[in-house]
Enzyme design. Sequence first.
Site, PDB file in Angstrom:
ATOM      1  CB  CYS A  91      25.937   7.933  66.075  1.00  0.00           C
ATOM      2  SG  CYS A  91      25.834   6.136  66.122  1.00  0.00           S
ATOM      3  CG  HIS A 189      22.967   8.744  62.642  1.00  0.00           C
ATOM      4  ND1 HIS A 189      24.309   8.555  62.502  1.00  0.00           N
ATOM      5  CD2 HIS A 189      22.470   7.552  62.988  1.00  0.00           C
ATOM      6  CE1 HIS A 189      24.592   7.297  62.764  1.00  0.00           C
ATOM      7  NE2 HIS A 189      23.506   6.673  63.054  1.00  0.00           N
TER       8      HIS A 189
HETATM    9  N1  GLN Z   1      30.894   2.667  66.233  1.00  0.00           N
HETATM   10  C1  GLN Z   1      29.724   2.994  66.911  1.00  0.00           C
HETATM   11  C2  GLN Z   1      28.779   1.836  67.121  1.00  0.00           C
HETATM   12  O1  GLN Z   1      28.487   1.033  66.260  1.00  0.00           O
HETATM   13  C3  GLN Z   1      29.066   4.178  66.258  1.00  0.00           C
HETATM   14  C4  GLN Z   1      28.289   3.864  65.025  1.00  0.00           C
HETATM   15  C5  GLN Z   1      27.743   5.038  64.296  1.00  0.00           C
HETATM   16  O2  GLN Z   1      28.150   6.204  64.445  1.00  0.00           O
HETATM   17  N2  GLN Z   1      26.792   4.725  63.466  1.00  0.00           N
HETATM   18  O3  GLN Z   1      28.304   1.710  68.192  1.00  0.00           O
END
Ligand code: GLN
Length: 243
Positions: A91, A189
């Site tokens: 992510c 995840h």
């Molecule tokens: N900030 C990123 C997004 O929302 C990653 C989010 C995350 O790792 N859950 O796209």
Amino acid sequence: MRIRVGHLYPEYLNIYADRGNIAVLSARARVRGHELDVQAIGMGDAVPTVDLFYVGGGQDREQELVAHDLAAKSGPLREAVEAGAAFLAVCGGYQLLGRSYRDVAGVDLPGVGLLPLHTVAGERRMIGDVLLDCAWAGETLAGFENHAGRTILDEGAEPLGRVVSGFGNDGESGFEGCRYKRVYGTYLHGPLLPRNPWFADRLLEEALAHAGVEARLEPLPDELEREAHAVSSARARSRGGRF
Ligand code: GLN
């Protein structure tokens, strides 16, 4: 055998208990007689020689805190990958392995440039269970996504899988994640490895290969893991289409 693992920014990037992926790798290595030697790589730290790098997810705020430090490590990280080190990025960490990430506030964060992609945050979050078909491995991956970023792969880049159900990289292309050599980036995840044991073993085998041991790992019974995968894929399938 000692498998050396470098966990990047564990204090900053650990949303949805992404740290659980390390616990799975550790347990599966131990049953096969290998020991995982995990070291944290934090702000200002030099990049150590390891067999597997790991970076988890985080929100824009955490990504902003680490992005410049991570980009400054891009030289040694790229060299390590070219020399066969494995890498799993989830992510927020996945986004930062690309060339750049433009966050929700419009701030441009530099990436490592390890994966041929870039990411731009959109207004709508893409949330829910996901199922991927990884034809390159003859397997599927089940997981959970929650991101605002839309990741666009360069022409010719290899995705991690085709989206069977869920949004994936951008909710449009039908692709999820990206892979390059032994680097795997994904939005999945929850964490990812407990319900996808084949993928955990693949990472371990690749890390072992980097450490000088080329061998397939003995299969494990994985009854609970298979059940978790089935429950997760069923949830993704019942979720139906995308946007
Ligand atoms: N900030 C990123 C997004 O929302 C990653 C989010 C995350 O790792 N859950 O796209």
